[in-house]
Design a protein around this motif. Structure first.
Motif, PDB file in Angstrom:
ATOM      1  N   HIS A 104     -22.432  21.885 -10.893  1.00 34.54           N
ATOM      2  CA  HIS A 104     -22.962  23.200 -11.029  1.00 34.54           C
ATOM      3  C   HIS A 104     -22.786  24.233 -10.345  1.00 34.54           C
ATOM      4  O   HIS A 104     -21.471  24.495 -10.085  1.00 34.54           O
TER       5      HIS A 104
ATOM      6  N   HIS B 192     -29.376  28.771  -6.543  1.00 31.97           N
ATOM      7  CA  HIS B 192     -30.457  27.791  -7.481  1.00 31.97           C
ATOM      8  C   HIS B 192     -31.322  27.037  -6.539  1.00 31.97           C
ATOM      9  O   HIS B 192     -31.439  27.068  -5.297  1.00 31.97           O
TER      10      HIS B 192
ATOM     11  N   GLU C 174     -27.623  25.902 -19.167  1.00 34.13           N
ATOM     12  CA  GLU C 174     -26.605  26.886 -19.343  1.00 34.13           C
ATOM     13  C   GLU C 174     -25.265  26.460 -19.696  1.00 34.13           C
ATOM     14  O   GLU C 174     -25.008  25.073 -19.357  1.00 34.13           O
TER      15      GLU C 174
ATOM     16  N   HIS D 217     -28.186  22.928 -14.836  1.00 30.74           N
ATOM     17  CA  HIS D 217     -28.884  24.046 -14.149  1.00 30.74           C
ATOM     18  C   HIS D 217     -30.213  23.378 -13.594  1.00 30.74           C
ATOM     19  O   HIS D 217     -31.041  22.945 -14.451  1.00 30.74           O
TER      20      HIS D 217
ATOM     21  N   TYR E 155     -21.684  27.307 -18.743  1.00 29.94           N
ATOM     22  CA  TYR E 155     -20.729  28.107 -18.043  1.00 29.94           C
ATOM     23  C   TYR E 155     -19.373  28.622 -18.722  1.00 29.94           C
ATOM     24  O   TYR E 155     -18.818  27.572 -19.558  1.00 29.94           O
TER      25      TYR E 155
HETATM   26 ZN    ZN Z   1     -27.227  27.526 -13.213  1.00 30.86          ZN
END
Ligand code: ZN
Length: 308
Positions: A117, A40, A199, A250, A201
């Motif tokens: 994250h 990221h 996002e 994210h 997860y």
């Molecule tokens: Zn991400």
């Protein structure tokens, strides 16, 4: 004159003692953000984390920036004894043994850890790290990493069905569902609130020893998700250490274009979770800009409007 000086000194010393005894006079919580490698945008994410934490006035954060991917990691060793909390923004090359051991010893002996994250993508082969994060994704994770864990019929299910660990569908806004309203991190917050575009997860796997599940969210199949209620925010006990795992956030391309991390809900959970990791308590009140079930709320300047 000397008597006057001595008197002033005595008064100052007394005041200093009172300040030490009074918990409200403590300085900021001292923490460190570990970053430097990630799939990221870590140059932005670590700044967003630091701004959010330090703008609250509650924290003073150092940075531990690793060497770049593929470079010599032997000099990368954090002195964890300086810190009450460690925020993990790292997903990259393995730490060498002295760094791993120092980290584990820090947590075992009562240090706080925030897993942010993609830090739960890291180190799929490091058994103790996976106990600390409880659930992880990608990097070759599968049934050997542990069960899938998700919320069903009012409880957490551990599902040993074989398959890859870690995925997410298209980014979208979604509603967070509280599962432990009496936990200090959640105190006063609404039971449902809308998270900004992020996002979600899903199908994470791991040892799965969650202490307190704080929030889940439904991952819709029409967005490419699992069709399950996924555990996204929870705590883990490891030794004497407190772990706060938040899968949200994210990172965007820039600090300005970064809705998941600008979400007032994300920032408030980060603040509350980090304080709880460090001290076992949460002192923050509920801010006026907290999202509702239908309204997303962004803090573009990474600062709460009215709450210290
Ligand atoms: Zn991400």
């Amino acid at each position: 004159m000397n008597i006057l000086k001595a008197t002033v000194k005595a008064i100052a010393a007394t005041l200093a003692c009172v300040a030490i005894l009074c918990s409200c006079a403590r300085g900021p919580i001292k923490g460190v953000i570990i970053t430097g490698q990630n799939n990221h945008n870590w140059p932005v994410s670590h700044q967003a984390l630091r701004l959010t934490l330090e703008n609250s006035g509650l924290f003073e954060m150092d940075l531990a920036v690793s060497p770049a991917a593929g470079e010599d990691m032997s000099g990368f060793l954090v002195d964890f004894s300086q810190y009450e909390v460690v925020v993990l923004d790292y997903n990259g090359d393995s730490w060498l043994e002295p760094m791993r051991e120092a980290f584990l010893e820090y947590v075992r002996s009562g240090g706080g850890v925030v897993v942010y994250h993609a830090a739960d993508n890291a180190f799929s082969g490091w058994e103790e790290y996976n106990k600390i994060i409880a659930l992880g994704g990608w990097e070759g994770r599968n049934e050997n990493s542990g069960p899938y864990v998700y919320w069903k019929d009012g409880g957490l299910v551990k599902d040993t069905t074989p398959g890859p660990g870690g995925s997410h569908g298209a980014q979208h806004e979604y509603v967070m569902n509280s599962r432990r309203a009496d936990h200090p991190v959640l105190k006063g917050l609404p039971e449902k609130w809308k998270h900004a575009k992020d996002e979600l997860y899903d199908r994470m796997r791991g040892p799965g020893d969650i202490k307190d599940l704080l929030y889940t969210a439904y991952s819709p199949t029409e967005k490419g998700g699992s069709g399950r209620e996924e555990p996204l925010v929870f705590t883990v006990d490891y030794g004497k250490g407190r772990v706060f795992h938040i899968m949200l956030g994210h990172c965007g391309e820039t600090l300005e274009n970064n809705p998941a991390m600008q979400c007032a809900g994300f920032q408030e959970l980060l603040l509350r979770g980090t304080e709880w990791c460090a001290t076992g308590k949460v002192t923050r009140k509920v801010p006026a800009d907290f999202p509702t079930e239908t309204e997303v709320s962004l803090r573009k300047d990474y600062q709460a409007p009215d709450v210290k």
